[in-house]
Design a protein around this motif. Structure first.
Motif, PDB file in Angstrom:
ATOM      1  N   ASP A   4       0.861  -1.181   0.000  1.00 21.85           N
ATOM      2  CA  ASP A   4       0.000   0.000   0.000  1.00 21.85           C
ATOM      3  C   ASP A   4       0.898   1.232   0.000  1.00 21.85           C
ATOM      4  O   ASP A   4       1.503   1.584   1.021  1.00 21.85           O
ATOM      5  CB  ASP A   4      -0.899  -0.026   1.241  1.00 21.85           C
ATOM      6  N   GLU A   5       0.997   1.866  -1.131  1.00 23.34           N
ATOM      7  CA  GLU A   5       1.847   3.054  -1.279  1.00 23.34           C
ATOM      8  C   GLU A   5       1.304   3.895  -2.430  1.00 23.34           C
ATOM      9  O   GLU A   5       0.401   3.458  -3.155  1.00 23.34           O
ATOM     10  CB  GLU A   5       3.307   2.636  -1.471  1.00 23.34           C
ATOM     11  N   PRO A   6       1.794   5.132  -2.610  1.00 20.14           N
ATOM     12  CA  PRO A   6       1.202   6.023  -3.614  1.00 20.14           C
ATOM     13  C   PRO A   6       1.115   5.436  -5.010  1.00 20.14           C
ATOM     14  O   PRO A   6       0.126   5.636  -5.718  1.00 20.14           O
ATOM     15  CB  PRO A   6       2.126   7.243  -3.579  1.00 20.14           C
ATOM     16  N   ARG A   7       2.126   4.662  -5.436  1.00 20.53           N
ATOM     17  CA  ARG A   7       2.098   4.125  -6.798  1.00 20.53           C
ATOM     18  C   ARG A   7       1.032   3.045  -6.967  1.00 20.53           C
ATOM     19  O   ARG A   7       0.505   2.869  -8.070  1.00 20.53           O
ATOM     20  CB  ARG A   7       3.472   3.569  -7.174  1.00 20.53           C
ATOM     21  N   SER A   8       0.715   2.314  -5.909  1.00 20.61           N
ATOM     22  CA  SER A   8      -0.322   1.288  -6.048  1.00 20.61           C
ATOM     23  C   SER A   8      -1.726   1.870  -5.915  1.00 20.61           C
ATOM     24  O   SER A   8      -2.701   1.218  -6.274  1.00 20.61           O
ATOM     25  CB  SER A   8      -0.118   0.172  -5.011  1.00 20.61           C
ATOM     26  N   ARG A   9      -1.834   3.106  -5.408  1.00 14.33           N
ATOM     27  CA  ARG A   9      -3.148   3.753  -5.258  1.00 14.33           C
ATOM     28  C   ARG A   9      -3.407   4.845  -6.297  1.00 14.33           C
ATOM     29  O   ARG A   9      -4.503   5.395  -6.357  1.00 14.33           O
ATOM     30  CB  ARG A   9      -3.277   4.359  -3.856  1.00 14.33           C
ATOM     31  N   SER A  10      -2.422   5.155  -7.113  1.00 10.63           N
ATOM     32  CA  SER A  10      -2.581   6.230  -8.102  1.00 10.63           C
ATOM     33  C   SER A  10      -3.335   5.738  -9.336  1.00 10.63           C
ATOM     34  O   SER A  10      -3.209   4.568  -9.718  1.00 10.63           O
ATOM     35  CB  SER A  10      -1.211   6.755  -8.531  1.00 10.63           C
ATOM     36  N   PRO A  11      -4.105   6.627  -9.987  1.00  7.16           N
ATOM     37  CA  PRO A  11      -4.788   6.241 -11.236  1.00  7.16           C
ATOM     38  C   PRO A  11      -3.780   5.819 -12.305  1.00  7.16           C
ATOM     39  O   PRO A  11      -2.666   6.347 -12.373  1.00  7.16           O
ATOM     40  CB  PRO A  11      -5.513   7.534 -11.650  1.00  7.16           C
ATOM     41  N   VAL A  12      -4.176   4.860 -13.117  1.00 10.10           N
ATOM     42  CA  VAL A  12      -3.298   4.332 -14.168  1.00 10.10           C
ATOM     43  C   VAL A  12      -3.993   4.489 -15.516  1.00 10.10           C
ATOM     44  O   VAL A  12      -5.178   4.191 -15.653  1.00 10.10           O
ATOM     45  CB  VAL A  12      -2.976   2.839 -13.927  1.00 10.10           C
ATOM     46  N   ARG A  13      -3.250   4.951 -16.498  1.00 11.79           N
ATOM     47  CA  ARG A  13      -3.789   5.089 -17.856  1.00 11.79           C
ATOM     48  C   ARG A  13      -3.477   3.845 -18.673  1.00 11.79           C
ATOM     49  O   ARG A  13      -2.442   3.219 -18.511  1.00 11.79           O
ATOM     50  CB  ARG A  13      -3.181   6.312 -18.555  1.00 11.79           C
ATOM     51  N   ASP A  14      -4.395   3.495 -19.551  1.00  8.63           N
ATOM     52  CA  ASP A  14      -4.203   2.353 -20.440  1.00  8.63           C
ATOM     53  C   ASP A  14      -4.354   2.792 -21.891  1.00  8.63           C
ATOM     54  O   ASP A  14      -5.080   3.752 -22.185  1.00  8.63           O
ATOM     55  CB  ASP A  14      -5.236   1.259 -20.146  1.00  8.63           C
ATOM     56  N   ARG A  15      -3.680   2.063 -22.769  1.00  8.32           N
ATOM     57  CA  ARG A  15      -3.820   2.336 -24.201  1.00  8.32           C
ATOM     58  C   ARG A  15      -4.478   1.141 -24.872  1.00  8.32           C
ATOM     59  O   ARG A  15      -3.999   0.014 -24.783  1.00  8.32           O
ATOM     60  CB  ARG A  15      -2.453   2.592 -24.826  1.00  8.32           C
ATOM     61  N   SER A  16      -5.580   1.383 -25.517  1.00 12.15           N
ATOM     62  CA  SER A  16      -6.262   0.353 -26.296  1.00 12.15           C
ATOM     63  C   SER A  16      -6.773   1.038 -27.557  1.00 12.15           C
ATOM     64  O   SER A  16      -7.902   1.537 -27.605  1.00 12.15           O
ATOM     65  CB  SER A  16      -7.423  -0.249 -25.492  1.00 12.15           C
ATOM     66  N   PRO A  17      -5.911   1.126 -28.593  1.00 11.63           N
ATOM     67  CA  PRO A  17      -6.209   1.979 -29.752  1.00 11.63           C
ATOM     68  C   PRO A  17      -7.390   1.530 -30.602  1.00 11.63           C
ATOM     69  O   PRO A  17      -7.949   2.349 -31.333  1.00 11.63           O
ATOM     70  CB  PRO A  17      -4.904   1.930 -30.555  1.00 11.63           C
ATOM     71  N   HIS A  18      -7.790   0.284 -30.526  1.00  9.99           N
ATOM     72  CA  HIS A  18      -8.828  -0.216 -31.426  1.00  9.99           C
ATOM     73  C   HIS A  18     -10.200  -0.356 -30.770  1.00  9.99           C
ATOM     74  O   HIS A  18     -11.221  -0.112 -31.416  1.00  9.99           O
ATOM     75  CB  HIS A  18      -8.396  -1.561 -32.020  1.00  9.99           C
TER      76      HIS A  18
END
Length: 245
Positions: free
Chosen positions: A157-171
């Motif tokens: 449990d730390e900032p990187r595991s709780r931060s929003p994550v962006r994904d790329r799905s171009p299709h």
């Protein structure tokens, strides 16, 4: 049916302290030996970090009527047959009168590489369960009731595991619930869906900071994926098997 939960909250705190303490001991041992693994690997190569949770599960089994059952934890005796591969090793097997009562796998993830590790853990969990149930359907365990299949995950449990994550799905678009979801939220969704899709009888997610080495602090993200749900589901399954034998 009265279930005994083995004072699981206290035991889980002790297991959490041991998890972080064992990681640090392994890291210090490698430093002293002058043999340093890259990144976080130094804290995991000892391989005993989740033993406190195995002890908790063993207590649940014994307290709910299967103190006489075979409890297998060592590498040589935790192997089950697969369908897409010959065998798979689990962390704990419970066998009673020749029947597999429960098989449990315990995993952990500590930063910083949450992305790659999340994908690997997801593929492992899904593949393991699909392989197991296909083998079961094909008679690998003989003609017996369905066993309990458990998956328990500890995540830092730390900032990187709780931060929003962006994904790329171009299709094609990513499902809405994953859009901007943190890695902890993604693990929560994974555990929830592993259970809803009947891949695991119970799947638990625990989030714990490194400071828990002294406090035993951990949290869950939802009721379905909580440790309480995991232990009560397991205790009920064990009690049912005890009544059968």
């Amino acid at each position: 049916m009265s279930l005994k939960l083995a004072d699981y909250e206290r035991q889980a705190k002790q297991a959490t302290m041991a998890f972080w303490g064992n990681r640090e001991k392994a890291r210090q041992k490698q430093i002293e030996a002058g043999n340093i693994d890259q990144g976080e690997r130094a804290g995991v190569t000892a391989g005993k970090n989740m033993d406190g949770f195995i002890a908790l599960i063993v207590d649940l089994v014994e307290q709910n009527g299967l103190g006489h059952a075979e409890l297998h934890q060592t590498s040589a005796v935790v192997t089950l047959p697969g369908y897409f591969r010959p065998t798979k090793k689990w962390d704990l097997l419970v066998i009673n009168e020749g029947r597999l009562v429960a098989a449990v796998e315990l995993k952990s993830q500590v930063g910083p590489s949450f992305g790659n590790n999340f994908n690997n853990r997801t593929e492992e969990a899904i593949g393991t369960a699909h392989d197991f149930w296909t083998a079961y359907r094909e008679g690998s365990l003989g003609n017996q009731p369905k066993p309990f299949l458990g998956w328990l995950m500890m995540v830092e449990d730390e900032p990187r595991s709780r931060s929003p994550v962006r994904d790329r799905s171009p299709h094609f678009p990513v499902f809405p619930e994953f859009q901007g979801a943190s890695y902890l939220k993604r693990y929560d969704l994974l555990c929830e869906r592993l259970v809803k899709e009947n891949l695991y009888t119970a799947a638990a997610l625990l989030a714990s900071p490194r400071s828990a080495s002294t406090t035993g602090e951990f949290t869950g993200l939802s009721e379905l994926t909580s440790l309480k749900t995991f232990v009560t589901t397991l205790a009920g399954h064990i009690a049912a098997e005890a009544a059968r034998s």
